[in-house]
Write an enzyme that holds these catalytic residues in place. Structure first.
Site, mmCIF file in Angstrom:
data_model
loop_
_atom_site.group_PDB
_atom_site.id
_atom_site.type_symbol
_atom_site.label_atom_id
_atom_site.label_comp_id
_atom_site.label_asym_id
_atom_site.label_seq_id
_atom_site.Cartn_x
_atom_site.Cartn_y
_atom_site.Cartn_z
ATOM 1 N N LYS A 172 0.851 -1.181 0.000
ATOM 2 C CA LYS A 172 0.000 0.000 0.000
ATOM 3 C C LYS A 172 0.892 1.238 0.000
ATOM 4 O O LYS A 172 1.425 1.626 1.032
ATOM 5 C CB LYS A 172 -0.925 -0.013 1.223
ATOM 6 C CG LYS A 172 -2.063 1.012 1.165
ATOM 7 C CD LYS A 172 -1.628 2.378 1.615
ATOM 8 C CE LYS A 172 -2.756 3.394 1.499
ATOM 9 N NZ LYS A 172 -2.283 4.783 1.610
ATOM 10 N N GLU A 197 9.418 1.864 11.001
ATOM 11 C CA GLU A 197 10.437 2.922 10.907
ATOM 12 C C GLU A 197 9.683 4.235 11.009
ATOM 13 O O GLU A 197 8.937 4.606 10.119
ATOM 14 C CB GLU A 197 11.208 2.809 9.586
ATOM 15 C CG GLU A 197 12.517 3.603 9.603
ATOM 16 C CD GLU A 197 12.331 5.031 9.163
ATOM 17 O OE1 GLU A 197 12.123 5.901 10.054
ATOM 18 O OE2 GLU A 197 12.385 5.297 7.963
ATOM 19 N N CYS A 202 13.583 11.197 6.847
ATOM 20 C CA CYS A 202 13.507 10.694 8.219
ATOM 21 C C CYS A 202 14.830 10.816 8.968
ATOM 22 O O CYS A 202 14.833 11.022 10.184
ATOM 23 C CB CYS A 202 13.026 9.249 8.216
ATOM 24 S SG CYS A 202 14.068 8.114 7.283
ATOM 25 N N GLU A 236 9.659 15.862 15.582
ATOM 26 C CA GLU A 236 10.103 15.770 14.188
ATOM 27 C C GLU A 236 9.340 16.796 13.352
ATOM 28 O O GLU A 236 8.116 16.729 13.237
ATOM 29 C CB GLU A 236 9.873 14.364 13.638
ATOM 30 C CG GLU A 236 10.450 14.197 12.240
ATOM 31 C CD GLU A 236 10.324 12.772 11.715
ATOM 32 O OE1 GLU A 236 11.282 12.276 11.114
ATOM 33 O OE2 GLU A 236 9.254 12.164 11.921
#
Length: 497
Positions: A192, A267, A302, A403
């Site tokens: 997906k 992750e 990331c 983040e």
């Protein structure tokens, strides 16, 4: 700067089918398609098929039959490796087209698509590398524990049906990081991709389909995460889910899979520090950190080193160089080779990043470059955020803990090695870190003390044969290398009398 159109670039690429791949067949979506809007021009350029729970069920059912009754898991390793190498060759042959699709996906500048991890060579190498791992996942034999006891050995067997959910920022590479080891292990796949960057993933699905895998071995479904992702995770016929994305969604997936004792690897991003010591190569440190934050995808990475921890004697020098680097970013048509920076993926994300900058200023940080405003020279359209350097930042501030996923760097001074390590580790994340010093002993010592899954010493990179993963809130498990394929294998112990 005048607005331009991205539509003219559509003719330069081979677009994938606006369909989903289920059990070897391309099918339409049952729900309204999701409009893919290009982040540079705000133009709708592609209709992503709207998958629903029924489509997910069909894809999972096909993968279940292909695993339980089909040849893939029981296929000799030599034959399975041939399929993976066929996919690798197809990716390389389609490299130019995949590069164009990536710029259409998320506005990655063409000047950066050629970098190894961004272009087609990295995913092709992943399929090649895992083709080579198929015959190297060996078990162990154990000596008798006491006399007249059974002979004992272990083997590794595929987990089963796996659901793979990938984000929009590096769609080709991140999808390949999951699909290649899963197929190599003998698993069947329901993938997906993000509906916000569908083109490269759909094209990869097309290339995999052209490799003539047995029906049901690889399935690809698209649509909104609330419709497709939720249904995929909750389907009890899925043995494992591998997800790359936000910590919030990762936590939901972990809870759902944990409730039924399903396997999961995650992750979930980071707040990576770069420790720059006075004896380090300042120019290199600035280029590595600011290059990730201000150029290419503009910090939507990331492992972006978003906290720059600087030994105090060189603090002003580093800040000055970062400010200069921020001014060098250029904006516009991602197919223009002079353009170096990308917009944020959506209006909502642009507003979120600017909100973080505004809050940081309210919390006491000072803006050395950029700020919550549109960058000079950016097009009239698009979701652009100014490359921002923040000083007077305390590591306890939200901007240093959360983040941001945008072109924002926090520069924080430290006075001793121990203090630098303490600040670096003072975060819930633990994906990446970097150390810049010419002192080899210090490099090894500090690298060992950092709580991160990946540490760069005077560099940063990602390679197909080396494990990549995080600790703490950055996730569970690893991708790439032997560790990556082991994520899709169970260990069986056999006793023979």
């Amino acid at each position: 700067m005048a607005t331009f159109s991205i539509q003219s670039q559509l003719d330069s690429a081979t677009l994938p089918p606006a369909k989903m791949l289920i059990d070897g067949q391309w099918i339409e979506g049952a729900l309204e398609p999701v409009r893919h809007v290009h982040p540079t021009t705000d133009e709708a350029i592609f209709d992503v098929p709207g998958g629903d729970a029924q489509a997910v069920g069909a894809a999972v059912g096909a993968a279940r039959r292909a695993f339980d009754d089909g040849p893939w898991a029981r296929m000799p390793g030599r034959e399975r490796a041939r399929y993976l190498r066929r996919i690798a060759d197809a990716i390389r042959e389609d490299a130019d087209n995949l590069a164009a699709l990536l710029s259409l996906d998320n506005a990655t500048p063409a000047a950066f698509v050629g970098y190894y991890q961004m272009g087609a060579e990295y995913p092709a190498d992943l399929f090649d590398s895992y083709a080579g791992w198929i015959d190297k996942i060996t078990g162990e034999t154990y000596p008798q524990w006491e006399a007249d006891q059974p002979f004992v050995f272990t083997t590794h067997e595929p987990v089963g049906v796996v659901g793979l959910i990938t984000p929009w920022n590096a769609p080709l590479g991140l999808m390949s990081q999951k699909v290649a080891p899963a197929l190599a292990a003998g698993c069947t796949v329901v993938a997906k991709p993000s509906e916000m960057a569908p083109l490269t993933s759909l094209r990869l699905g097309e290339l995999i389909a052209e490799a003539d895998l047995p029906p049901g071995v690889f399935n690809l479904i698209t649509g909104a995460g609330t419709d497709v992702g939720t249904a995929l995770v909750s389907d009890r016929r899925v043995d494992k889910v591998s997800f790359t994305g936000s910590r919030a969604v990762g936590g939901q997936i972990a809870s759902s899979m944990g409730a039924r004792i399903g396997r999961v690897s995650l992750e979930l991003g980071g707040k990576s520090p770069a420790l720059v010591f006075a004896d380090g190569d300042i120019g290199l440190a600035v280029a590595m950190a600011a290059g990730n934050a201000f150029l290419g995808l503009s910090g939507q990475v990331c492992v972006c080193q978003s906290r720059i921890l600087v030994e105090r004697p060189i603090y002003d020098d580093v800040v000055g160089q970062l400010v200069g680097f921020a001014a060098a970013a250029s904006y516009g048509d991602p197919f223009d080779p002079t353009v170096t920076a990308a917009p944020m993926i959506s209006v909502a994300h642009m507003n979120r990043v600017n909100g973080h900058i505004s809050r940081a200023v309210k919390d006491g940080a000072a803006v050395a470059a950029g700020g919550a405003k549109r960058p000079a020279g950016a097009p009239d359209s698009g979701n652009f955020v100014s490359p921002t350097v923040l000083v007077d930042v305390d590591n306890s501030m939200a901007v240093a803990q959360e983040e941001i996923f945008g072109p924002v760097l926090c520069v924080i001074p430290f006075d001793s090695e121990d203090e630098g390590i303490r600040i670096a580790n003072d975060t819930e994340y633990g994906l990446g870190a970097a150390v810049y010093t010419k002192d080899v002993s210090r490099a090894v010592r500090v690298g060992a003390a950092l709580r991160a899954g990946n540490v760069g010493i005077n560099t940063w990179t990602l390679q197909p044969h080396a494990p990549f993963g995080g600790v703490k809130q950055s996730g569970l498990g690893a991708e790439n290398g032997r560790a990556g394929i082991m994520e899709y294998l169970d260990t069986k112990t056999t006793f023979i009398r």
